[in-house]
Enzyme design. Structure first.
Site, PDB file in Angstrom:
ATOM      1  N   ASP A  96      21.476   6.559  14.009  1.00 54.31           N
ATOM      2  CA  ASP A  96      21.702   5.862  15.275  1.00 54.31           C
ATOM      3  C   ASP A  96      20.645   4.788  15.506  1.00 54.31           C
ATOM      4  O   ASP A  96      20.965   3.674  15.938  1.00 54.31           O
ATOM      5  CB  ASP A  96      21.693   6.862  16.437  1.00 54.31           C
ATOM      6  CG  ASP A  96      22.929   7.749  16.450  1.00 54.31           C
ATOM      7  OD1 ASP A  96      23.929   7.384  15.794  1.00 54.31           O
ATOM      8  OD2 ASP A  96      22.889   8.807  17.106  1.00 54.31           O
ATOM      9  N   LYS A 129      15.352  -5.619   4.890  1.00 58.51           N
ATOM     10  CA  LYS A 129      15.717  -4.529   5.793  1.00 58.51           C
ATOM     11  C   LYS A 129      17.146  -4.634   6.320  1.00 58.51           C
ATOM     12  O   LYS A 129      17.839  -3.621   6.466  1.00 58.51           O
ATOM     13  CB  LYS A 129      14.721  -4.451   6.951  1.00 58.51           C
ATOM     14  CG  LYS A 129      13.321  -4.051   6.508  1.00 58.51           C
ATOM     15  CD  LYS A 129      12.373  -3.928   7.680  1.00 58.51           C
ATOM     16  CE  LYS A 129      10.987  -3.511   7.200  1.00 58.51           C
ATOM     17  NZ  LYS A 129      10.039  -3.315   8.320  1.00 58.51           N
ATOM     18  N   ALA A 163      -5.255  -9.788   6.301  1.00 56.30           N
ATOM     19  CA  ALA A 163      -5.309 -11.243   6.409  1.00 56.30           C
ATOM     20  C   ALA A 163      -4.144 -11.807   7.210  1.00 56.30           C
ATOM     21  O   ALA A 163      -4.291 -12.790   7.936  1.00 56.30           O
ATOM     22  CB  ALA A 163      -5.343 -11.861   5.016  1.00 56.30           C
ATOM     23  N   GLY A 181       9.559 -12.535  18.041  1.00 53.72           N
ATOM     24  CA  GLY A 181      10.350 -12.350  16.834  1.00 53.72           C
ATOM     25  C   GLY A 181      11.616 -11.570  17.123  1.00 53.72           C
ATOM     26  O   GLY A 181      11.683 -10.787  18.082  1.00 53.72           O
ATOM     27  N   LEU A 187       0.817  -1.216   0.000  1.00 49.76           N
ATOM     28  CA  LEU A 187       0.000   0.000   0.000  1.00 49.76           C
ATOM     29  C   LEU A 187       0.849   1.264   0.000  1.00 49.76           C
ATOM     30  O   LEU A 187       0.311   2.367  -0.090  1.00 49.76           O
ATOM     31  CB  LEU A 187      -0.912   0.012   1.229  1.00 49.76           C
ATOM     32  CG  LEU A 187      -1.990  -1.067   1.275  1.00 49.76           C
ATOM     33  CD1 LEU A 187      -2.708  -1.022   2.605  1.00 49.76           C
ATOM     34  CD2 LEU A 187      -2.971  -0.892   0.133  1.00 49.76           C
TER      35      LEU A 187
END
Length: 283
Positions: free
Chosen positions: A79, A67, A223, A128, A17
């Protein structure tokens, strides 16, 4: 005057999106921009980013699973990106990419301003230890939480995140098998991709993790967040929050880095929430 080029990189990324969000921000602020989604597998990311820069790319967002790779490609990470070891925002400057991470700021702003939560003094369970978790953990600590317990399928990654955060008195790692022995938490954050398989049993978490104040937050939305939020509601968490607000807020932070002005987020959030049925995941 040429239109500045921006993009979001991910794999997959067609569902993102972010192009629609930044188009709305551009209209709101009167800034002309071209923002597209670019699918790049991890082994293709460096070359894709180089092509984007050669074509005049001024800035980029980066989502799963890129990432940490974006952090490695940043000539001068901020930082907060350095602590996270992950970058979700790239800014082109003097022929180099400068990396930042706006995920944590986006999450905290959504929780405190949109949902009215006070994070000070809270005990947090972070599920995680990948790029998503690394992006939000420093900001949660800065928001004043008292303790963060990190649980990950790979204990080594949880340990590495705790070491990177550098606050052994406030941040600890635990095994998945220990969940029943951890006590309760005021904030439970799902920073995993377990919900992508839409398996209702993916989050069979102990009910003892929940107290009367618990907010359960999934960094995904739509979802992908269904399974975790279903558990949160069945466990009678006080709040069950998906990642849509974080998505919009982190996008506004990125927009401000690129253009020097922070757009209003509520109109964009409200419009996306109205389209809730078509949302897929937080990037």
């Amino acid at each position: 005057m040429p239109v500045s080029r921006y993009a979001v990189f991910g794999h997959p990324v067609a569902h993102s999106l972010s192009p629609a969000i930044h188009a709305d921000f551009g209209k709101q602020t009167g800034i002309a921009l071209d923002y597209t989604a670019i699918d790049a597998a991890p082994e293709e990311f460096t070359a894709a980013l180089e092509r984007f820069a050669a074509d005049g790319g001024k800035g980029a967002n980066v989502t799963l699973p890129l990432k940490e790779a974006a952090f490695a490609l940043s000539a001068s990470p901020s930082d907060r990106a350095r602590v996270a070891g992950a970058v979700n925002t790239l800014v082109r400057n003097d022929g180099q990419w400068q990396g930042d991470n706006t995920d944590g700021a986006g999450l905290v702003r959504d929780l405190t301003e949109r949902h009215g939560l006070d994070l000070r003094g809270r005990r947090v369970l972070l599920l995680g230890a990948g790029g998503a978790a690394r992006g939000v953990a420093p900001a949660l600590l800065e928001a004043g939480i008292t303790e963060m317990v990190v649980v990950n399928r790979s204990p080594e990654r949880a340990d590495a995140l705790c070491d990177a955060l550098g606050e052994p008195g406030r941040v600890v790692s635990r095994y998945l098998e220990d969940l029943r022995e951890l006590g309760d938490f005021e904030l439970i954050v799902n920073a995993t991709a377990a919900g992508r398989d839409r398996d209702a049993g993916a989050f069979a978490l102990p009910l003892g993790l929940v107290n009367s104040l618990t907010a359960a937050v999934d960094l995904n939305y739509g979802a992908t967040a269904i399974a975790f939020l279903a558990w949160a509601r069945s466990a009678q968490c006080r709040y069950a929050i998906d990642g849509l607000g974080m998505l919009v807020e982190q996008a506004a932070e990125s927009f401000a880095l690129w253009h020097g002005v922070r757009p209003q987020t509520d109109p964009v959030y409200d419009a996306l929430r109205a389209r809730d049925a078509v949302l897929v995941s937080a990037d």
